[in-house]
Design a protein around this motif. Structure first.
Motif, PDB file in Angstrom:
ATOM      1  N   TYR A 240      -2.234  -4.942   3.573  1.00 10.37           N
ATOM      2  CA  TYR A 240      -1.092  -4.331   2.891  1.00 10.37           C
ATOM      3  C   TYR A 240      -1.270  -2.823   2.797  1.00 10.37           C
ATOM      4  O   TYR A 240      -0.339  -2.044   3.063  1.00 10.37           O
ATOM      5  CB  TYR A 240      -0.938  -4.932   1.491  1.00 10.37           C
ATOM      6  CG  TYR A 240      -0.810  -6.436   1.479  1.00 10.37           C
ATOM      7  CD1 TYR A 240       0.095  -7.086   2.307  1.00 10.37           C
ATOM      8  CD2 TYR A 240      -1.597  -7.214   0.635  1.00 10.37           C
ATOM      9  CE1 TYR A 240       0.219  -8.471   2.298  1.00 10.37           C
ATOM     10  CE2 TYR A 240      -1.481  -8.597   0.615  1.00 10.37           C
ATOM     11  CZ  TYR A 240      -0.570  -9.211   1.457  1.00 10.37           C
ATOM     12  OH  TYR A 240      -0.457 -10.572   1.444  1.00 10.37           O
ATOM     13  N   TYR A 241      -2.483  -2.396   2.440  1.00  8.93           N
ATOM     14  CA  TYR A 241      -2.755  -0.968   2.361  1.00  8.93           C
ATOM     15  C   TYR A 241      -2.752  -0.336   3.746  1.00  8.93           C
ATOM     16  O   TYR A 241      -2.393   0.835   3.911  1.00  8.93           O
ATOM     17  CB  TYR A 241      -4.097  -0.721   1.674  1.00  8.93           C
ATOM     18  CG  TYR A 241      -4.071  -0.991   0.190  1.00  8.93           C
ATOM     19  CD1 TYR A 241      -3.502  -0.071  -0.681  1.00  8.93           C
ATOM     20  CD2 TYR A 241      -4.613  -2.151  -0.345  1.00  8.93           C
ATOM     21  CE1 TYR A 241      -3.471  -0.305  -2.051  1.00  8.93           C
ATOM     22  CE2 TYR A 241      -4.594  -2.402  -1.709  1.00  8.93           C
ATOM     23  CZ  TYR A 241      -4.017  -1.472  -2.556  1.00  8.93           C
ATOM     24  OH  TYR A 241      -3.977  -1.708  -3.904  1.00  8.93           O
ATOM     25  N   GLN A 242      -3.148  -1.112   4.751  1.00 12.27           N
ATOM     26  CA  GLN A 242      -3.142  -0.591   6.118  1.00 12.27           C
ATOM     27  C   GLN A 242      -1.730  -0.236   6.550  1.00 12.27           C
ATOM     28  O   GLN A 242      -1.517   0.770   7.236  1.00 12.27           O
ATOM     29  CB  GLN A 242      -3.756  -1.603   7.077  1.00 12.27           C
ATOM     30  CG  GLN A 242      -5.260  -1.787   6.905  1.00 12.27           C
ATOM     31  CD  GLN A 242      -5.873  -2.627   8.005  1.00 12.27           C
ATOM     32  OE1 GLN A 242      -5.376  -2.658   9.122  1.00 12.27           O
ATOM     33  NE2 GLN A 242      -6.958  -3.324   7.694  1.00 12.27           N
ATOM     34  N   GLN A 243      -0.744  -1.046   6.149  1.00  7.29           N
ATOM     35  CA  GLN A 243       0.640  -0.746   6.480  1.00  7.29           C
ATOM     36  C   GLN A 243       1.087   0.557   5.827  1.00  7.29           C
ATOM     37  O   GLN A 243       1.801   1.363   6.435  1.00  7.29           O
ATOM     38  CB  GLN A 243       1.552  -1.894   6.026  1.00  7.29           C
ATOM     39  CG  GLN A 243       1.354  -3.190   6.800  1.00  7.29           C
ATOM     40  CD  GLN A 243       1.687  -3.046   8.270  1.00  7.29           C
ATOM     41  OE1 GLN A 243       2.661  -2.406   8.631  1.00  7.29           O
ATOM     42  NE2 GLN A 243       0.866  -3.623   9.129  1.00  7.29           N
ATOM     43  N   VAL A 244       0.642   0.761   4.586  1.00  8.11           N
ATOM     44  CA  VAL A 244       0.984   2.002   3.878  1.00  8.11           C
ATOM     45  C   VAL A 244       0.369   3.203   4.595  1.00  8.11           C
ATOM     46  O   VAL A 244       1.023   4.241   4.796  1.00  8.11           O
ATOM     47  CB  VAL A 244       0.480   1.951   2.418  1.00  8.11           C
ATOM     48  CG1 VAL A 244       0.695   3.300   1.731  1.00  8.11           C
ATOM     49  CG2 VAL A 244       1.186   0.845   1.653  1.00  8.11           C
ATOM     50  N   ILE A 245      -0.867   3.066   5.015  1.00  9.82           N
ATOM     51  CA  ILE A 245      -1.562   4.155   5.707  1.00  9.82           C
ATOM     52  C   ILE A 245      -0.892   4.466   7.035  1.00  9.82           C
ATOM     53  O   ILE A 245      -0.666   5.634   7.383  1.00  9.82           O
ATOM     54  CB  ILE A 245      -3.048   3.798   5.911  1.00  9.82           C
ATOM     55  CG1 ILE A 245      -3.752   3.719   4.559  1.00  9.82           C
ATOM     56  CG2 ILE A 245      -3.736   4.821   6.815  1.00  9.82           C
ATOM     57  CD1 ILE A 245      -5.162   3.163   4.616  1.00  9.82           C
ATOM     58  N   LYS A 246      -0.532   3.428   7.802  1.00  3.80           N
ATOM     59  CA  LYS A 246       0.127   3.641   9.095  1.00  3.80           C
ATOM     60  C   LYS A 246       1.466   4.352   8.914  1.00  3.80           C
ATOM     61  O   LYS A 246       1.799   5.274   9.655  1.00  3.80           O
ATOM     62  CB  LYS A 246       0.343   2.308   9.813  1.00  3.80           C
ATOM     63  CG  LYS A 246      -0.929   1.651  10.315  1.00  3.80           C
ATOM     64  CD  LYS A 246      -0.613   0.303  10.947  1.00  3.80           C
ATOM     65  CE  LYS A 246      -1.864  -0.448  11.319  1.00  3.80           C
ATOM     66  NZ  LYS A 246      -1.568  -1.792  11.884  1.00  3.80           N
ATOM     67  N   GLY A 247       2.231   3.904   7.923  1.00  7.89           N
ATOM     68  CA  GLY A 247       3.514   4.550   7.656  1.00  7.89           C
ATOM     69  C   GLY A 247       3.347   6.002   7.272  1.00  7.89           C
ATOM     70  O   GLY A 247       4.121   6.872   7.707  1.00  7.89           O
ATOM     71  N   SER A 248       2.328   6.290   6.473  1.00  5.63           N
ATOM     72  CA  SER A 248       2.060   7.669   6.068  1.00  5.63           C
ATOM     73  C   SER A 248       1.670   8.530   7.264  1.00  5.63           C
ATOM     74  O   SER A 248       2.060   9.700   7.364  1.00  5.63           O
ATOM     75  CB  SER A 248       0.933   7.693   5.028  1.00  5.63           C
ATOM     76  OG  SER A 248       1.277   6.932   3.886  1.00  5.63           O
ATOM     77  N   ILE A 249       0.905   7.939   8.185  1.00  8.86           N
ATOM     78  CA  ILE A 249       0.507   8.674   9.391  1.00  8.86           C
ATOM     79  C   ILE A 249       1.728   9.028  10.229  1.00  8.86           C
ATOM     80  O   ILE A 249       1.853  10.146  10.739  1.00  8.86           O
ATOM     81  CB  ILE A 249      -0.493   7.841  10.221  1.00  8.86           C
ATOM     82  CG1 ILE A 249      -1.833   7.738   9.477  1.00  8.86           C
ATOM     83  CG2 ILE A 249      -0.704   8.458  11.597  1.00  8.86           C
ATOM     84  CD1 ILE A 249      -2.815   6.789  10.131  1.00  8.86           C
ATOM     85  N   ILE A 250       2.656   8.077  10.371  1.00  6.51           N
ATOM     86  CA  ILE A 250       3.877   8.336  11.140  1.00  6.51           C
ATOM     87  C   ILE A 250       4.685   9.463  10.510  1.00  6.51           C
ATOM     88  O   ILE A 250       5.134  10.396  11.189  1.00  6.51           O
ATOM     89  CB  ILE A 250       4.726   7.054  11.243  1.00  6.51           C
ATOM     90  CG1 ILE A 250       3.989   5.994  12.056  1.00  6.51           C
ATOM     91  CG2 ILE A 250       6.071   7.364  11.890  1.00  6.51           C
ATOM     92  CD1 ILE A 250       4.700   4.656  12.089  1.00  6.51           C
ATOM     93  N   ILE A 251       4.877   9.394   9.187  1.00 14.04           N
ATOM     94  CA  ILE A 251       5.640  10.436   8.484  1.00 14.04           C
ATOM     95  C   ILE A 251       4.955  11.791   8.634  1.00 14.04           C
ATOM     96  O   ILE A 251       5.605  12.809   8.892  1.00 14.04           O
ATOM     97  CB  ILE A 251       5.798  10.077   6.993  1.00 14.04           C
ATOM     98  CG1 ILE A 251       6.691   8.840   6.842  1.00 14.04           C
ATOM     99  CG2 ILE A 251       6.391  11.251   6.215  1.00 14.04           C
ATOM    100  CD1 ILE A 251       6.784   8.319   5.429  1.00 14.04           C
ATOM    101  N   GLY A 252       3.624  11.807   8.493  1.00 16.49           N
ATOM    102  CA  GLY A 252       2.883  13.056   8.631  1.00 16.49           C
ATOM    103  C   GLY A 252       3.025  13.645  10.025  1.00 16.49           C
ATOM    104  O   GLY A 252       3.213  14.862  10.186  1.00 16.49           O
TER     105      GLY A 252
END
Length: 328
Positions: free
Chosen positions: A304-316
């Protein structure tokens, strides 16, 4: 007497900005590797590195197809669903439990690839001919392909795959994992197509300014259509590898794989507005995503946290792309 001589800047001046633009993604990749090796020494174990390369090969194939699409100014949200459908198609031909035959490995490969090409072609027709926005067209295909996958497999995995088929995902050739070899060959072919052919130049032209490219005589509809066919083809190839790795056709396979592919492309420096980017950047973007996924798994981080991290990487990555455009 007035001196009218103007001093020209050096033609070969090379700034820190240029250096980071050319090699920044490579530096970031090695920094991630060093950090993960310090946190968990197992990261550098040969067995783990080989596993990372196997995982990267699938996302790498999707990312190459995504690069072609994004360079034209499009997007393909359906790569994960097309991967799943192609995978269950292949599994159905080589699984006695589904009525398949042990002699059908070539048919499994052919029909799986044709399924990917067909779905990619459908996307291409909607977008290139009927002018459906890429986001809408591929979002629809995401749902259609996933639904058809569950219908075709009755919502159940297709097990007992012929062992000869498993070589695609688990075999080795001269010590190199076969999926990695497939990815390397596809990367080399794609690099030649994108940088050494007229088609590749037209891809950049369409993404840079579609109207100008059309006025210049480029068949923009055909170029856009072909890029989506390429994306579908490489998605099905990824489905073959994943099915052979997991030894079953999984209807739920490929969920959120489009996020990893888009992240790899954007991190690699390809602009979402099209016309700017390269495959080498995509390669290192896929490597970074693979290393991050593996590192998070080694650290026991919840999916679940991995999905949050991946999404944050895309936005960044998108924010960095926007800032770069503002400075240009």
């Amino acid at each position: 007497m007035e001196n009218n001589i103007k001093i020209k800047p050096e033609a070969h001046s090379y700034s820190l900005k240029n250096f980071m633009s050319d090699f920044g993604i490579i530096i970031v990749f090695f920094l991630f590797c060093i950090i993960l090796a310090i946190i968990n020494p197992y990261f550098l174990k040969p067995r783990n590195l080989i596993n990372v390369l196997r995982q990267i090969s699938i996302n790498g194939l999707l990312s190459i197809g995504m690069t072609f699409v994004i360079l034209t100014g499009g997007i393909d949200l359906s790569v994960g669903s097309m991967l799943a459908f192609s995978g269950v198609i292949a599994a159905s031909f080589v699984s006695p439990a589904f009525g398949g035959s042990i002699h059908s490995v070539p048919l499994a490969i052919i029909f799986s690839l044709c399924a990917g090409i067909g779905m990619g072609a459908f996307n291409g027709i909607l977008i290139a001919k009927w002018k459906v926005p890429p986001f809408v067209a591929t979002l629809g295909m995401l749902s259609i392909a996933r639904g058809v996958t569950f219908i075709y497999s009755n919502g159940m995995p297709i097990p007992n795959i012929d062992t000869r088929f498993l070589f695609i995902g688990q075999g080795e050739f001269c010590g190199i994992p076969f999926p990695v070899l497939i990815f390397a060959i596809v990367f080399c072919i794609s690099w030649v197509v994108l940088y050494k052919t007229r088609f590749g130049r037209y891809v950049y032209a369409v993404g840079g300014n579609e109207k100008s490219a059309k006025i210049s005589g480029v068949n923009t509809r055909l170029i856009i259509f072909i890029t989506y066919v390429i994306s579908g083809l490489l998605s099905s190839l990824g489905g073959l590898i994943l099915t052979a790795r997991t030894t079953a056709g999984l209807p739920q396979a490929g969920v959120s794989y489009e996020l990893d592919a888009i992240a790899a492309v954007v991190i690699g420096g390809t602009s979402l507005s099209g016309g700017q980017g390269d495959l080498v950047g995509t390669l290192f973007g896929a490597l970074i995503m693979g290393v991050i996924n593996n590192g998070l798994d080694l650290m026991g981080v919840s999916s679940y946290y991995q999905q949050v991290i991946k999404g944050s990487i895309i936005i960044g990555a998108i924010l960095l792309d926007s800032l770069r455009k503002e400075r240009e």
